[in-house]
Each structure stands twice: as structure tokens, then as C-alpha cells.
Scaffold this motif. Structure first.
Motif, PDB file in Angstrom:
ATOM      1  N   ARG A 126      51.777 -22.658   8.199  1.00 51.98           N
ATOM      2  CA  ARG A 126      52.806 -22.449   7.246  1.00 51.98           C
ATOM      3  C   ARG A 126      52.883 -23.586   6.203  1.00 51.98           C
ATOM      4  N   GLN A 152      59.501 -24.856   3.539  1.00 60.00           N
ATOM      5  CA  GLN A 152      60.145 -23.425   3.173  1.00 60.00           C
ATOM      6  C   GLN A 152      60.490 -23.678   1.500  1.00 60.00           C
ATOM      7  N   MET A 177      57.309 -22.271  -0.354  1.00 58.46           N
ATOM      8  CA  MET A 177      57.191 -20.955  -0.127  1.00 58.46           C
ATOM      9  C   MET A 177      58.137 -20.176  -0.992  1.00 58.46           C
ATOM     10  N   GLN A 178      59.380 -20.796  -1.363  1.00 56.01           N
ATOM     11  CA  GLN A 178      60.288 -20.359  -2.384  1.00 56.01           C
ATOM     12  C   GLN A 178      59.610 -20.289  -3.697  1.00 56.01           C
ATOM     13  N   LEU A 181      56.575 -20.371  -4.481  1.00 57.39           N
ATOM     14  CA  LEU A 181      55.360 -19.283  -4.198  1.00 57.39           C
ATOM     15  C   LEU A 181      55.857 -18.052  -4.566  1.00 57.39           C
ATOM     16  N   GLY A 224      54.979 -14.733   3.193  1.00 58.33           N
ATOM     17  CA  GLY A 224      53.946 -15.028   3.844  1.00 58.33           C
ATOM     18  C   GLY A 224      52.791 -15.554   3.120  1.00 58.33           C
ATOM     19  N   LEU A 225      52.042 -16.343   3.535  1.00 58.60           N
ATOM     20  CA  LEU A 225      50.679 -16.891   2.646  1.00 58.60           C
ATOM     21  C   LEU A 225      49.871 -15.856   2.499  1.00 58.60           C
ATOM     22  N   ARG A 231      56.120 -30.239   5.623  1.00 57.01           N
ATOM     23  CA  ARG A 231      56.916 -29.777   6.766  1.00 57.01           C
ATOM     24  C   ARG A 231      57.832 -30.596   7.578  1.00 57.01           C
ATOM     25  N   SER A 280      45.326 -18.477   6.799  1.00 56.59           N
ATOM     26  CA  SER A 280      46.537 -17.540   6.645  1.00 56.59           C
ATOM     27  C   SER A 280      45.858 -16.008   6.698  1.00 56.59           C
ATOM     28  N   GLU A 291      58.794 -22.599   9.549  1.00 58.31           N
ATOM     29  CA  GLU A 291      57.695 -23.386   9.159  1.00 58.31           C
ATOM     30  C   GLU A 291      56.542 -23.567  10.129  1.00 58.31           C
TER      31      GLU A 291
END
Length: 258
Positions: free
Chosen positions: A62, A65, A68-69, A71, A75-76, A111, A138, A252
Motif C-alpha cells: 500500500r 493513507q 491514497m486520499q 489519488l 485501492g491501488l 508509511r 497491486s 497501510e
């Protein structure tokens, strides 16, 4: 229990080796080395193998966090399955950025587990490109998930599982520089008194660092299972994890280590 370890590659023409062994009463007997001409071979080794199985894979499962927000995905795989390798890298660079150094603190780029392990950021672009590994990895995790393979501790546990490992951390743990002298690595690891690793004569010295790191991945995974029972316990923090790591581990991911 069947234990596998693979040093992953994000390259277009990957060179991947899978090392396998059986873990019984604290003894890991390594018995298999298989070359993978393609990531499909690695998928088959995991998805089509007999259960129970635990496989250590060397790539970031991962991103942080906050990344990811930025992006805008949960999920990747939502990105990697729908864009090219180059497009994936550019999306990460535009929306999040890049980070070439090792992680020392959690951030947009690192992370909690990267910082605790002294690992590189998943947003590293060169030598090697961890972005390429995240892209390919991924996809692999998503395809494995569709076949009932669970990623520790991100999913619900099943009888076939994969976990994230960092072979360089294990080499440092036994106070050796990474090399192709697997015999020396196993001797030093056995001296820790964690588990006993039985290595076949043919693997005492190997032809590439990738294979040597696959052995380290297999050994790390077996030791973590013996010490912390990660295959059976996804709710209690293993002793290697910091409090901050475990607090976000189910989002993560976490680097399994000894």
C-alpha cells in the motif's frame, strides 16, 4: 505449513525467483527454487499451490493513507488495472509526488511501517523504481484476492496468505551485507536462535542477489510465523510492530520482520 518467499520485480521483463520450504516445529527445510519467467508464474505458485500457505513478497502493498486520499481511490488496483505503467507513474507524480530517500518518519510519502523498517518510499522512482513495483504488485494482489488469497493484515484471513517483507532488513538483522552467499546468511540467521533453517547444498551460493533475497524473504516469513503466528492471528499486534504501525496496519499494510 508451506512457506514461500519471492524478491519481486516491477520490470517489464521481470526476473523473479520463488523459494519454498516446509515449516515444522520451528524448522524450515528449504526444498524448492523456481525461476519465474513472468509474474504469471509467481501468481501460479501462490494461487495454485496447496493450502495452508504463507508467502512473503518484497514490494509495498500500500501507500500512505494521505497519498491514497490524494489519488482519490480506495485501492491501488483501481488505477493499475485501468492505466499503463507510464500513466500510473505520472498519476502518482502529479497527485502525490516522489521520494527517493529512505524513510525515517511517517509522511505523505512514507508509511508508518516504512519509517519503522528504514525502508524506501513506495513513491521512489529510480534505482529501483518502487513505483513500478507498486504498479505490478497491486495487480498481482488483486488477481490473488480474486482467487481467495488474503494479504496480511489488509483482508480477512484465508487458508492462503501473502505478507509484505523487506529482505534488506533481515540481512541487516544478521549483520551481513547483502550477497549471493546464502550459506553465510543462513548460518548467521540460525545463530539468532529463532528457527532452524535447513538449506540444500545447491543453494549455498546462488547466481544472483534476487535469488539470495528470495531465500531471505522465505526465512523471514517462516520466522515471523513461528514467533508471532501471523497466519493465525490478524487482530493482535506482533511484537516487531510499533504502536503507530499497528494502528494503521489494516489500512497501510505492514512490513513483516524479525
Amino acid at each position: 505449513m508451506r512457506i514461500l518467499g519471492a524478491d519481486f520485480s516491477g520490470g517489464k521483463s521481470p526476473e523473479i525467483a520463488v523459494v519454498g520450504g516446509s515449516l515444522i516445529d520451528g524448522v524450515l527445510t528449504i526444498d524448492t527454487l523456481r525461476a519465474c519467467d513472468d509474474r504469471l508464474d509467481l501468481y501460479a505458485e501462490i494461487a495454485l499451490n496447496d493450502a495452508p500457505l504463507l508467502c512473503g513478497l518484497d514490494f509495498p502493498f500500500r501507500l500512505p493513507q494521505q497519498a491514497m486520499q490524494y489519488l482519490g481511490v480506495a485501492g491501488l488496483h483501481e488505477l493499475s488495472l485501468n492505466c499503463s505503467r507510464a500513466e500510473f507513474a505520472e498519476l502518482l507524480a502529479e497527485r502525490v509526488g516522489r521520494c527517493e530517500g529512505k524513510c525515517s518518519a511517517a509522511s505523505l510519502y512514507c508509511r508508518e511501517t516504512d519509517a519503522a523498517s528504514g525502508a524506501y518510499s513506495g513513491l521512489k522512482r529510480v534505482n529501483p523504481s518502487l513505483v513500478a513495483m507498486v504498479y505490478a504488485g497491486s495487480k498481482l494482489l488483486w488477481y490473488l484476492h480474486q482467487k481467495g488469497v488474503a494479504a496480511y493484515p489488509l483482508d480477512m484471513p484465508t487458508d492462503k496468505q501473502v505478507c509484505e517483507v523487506y529482505p534488506s532488513h533481515t540481512w541487516a538483522r544478521v549483520r551481513l551485507a547483502r550477497s549471493t552467499d546464502v550459506g553465510a546468511f543462513v548460518k548467521a540467521f540460525n545463530a539468532l536462535g529463532v528457527i532452524e533453517v535447513v538449506l540444500p547444498a545447491a543453494l549455498q551460493t546462488v547466481r544472483s542477489q534476487d535469488i539470495a533475497d528470495s531465500v531471505a524473504a522465505c526465512v523471514t516469513t517462516a520466522a515471523a510465523q513461528h514467533l508471532y503466528h501471523i497466519y493465525d492471528n490478524w487482530t493482535t499486534s506482533p511484537l516487531f510492530a510499533t504502536q503507530a504501525e499497528w494502528a494503521v496496519a489494516h489500512v497501510e499494510g505492514i512490513i513483516v520482520r524479525v
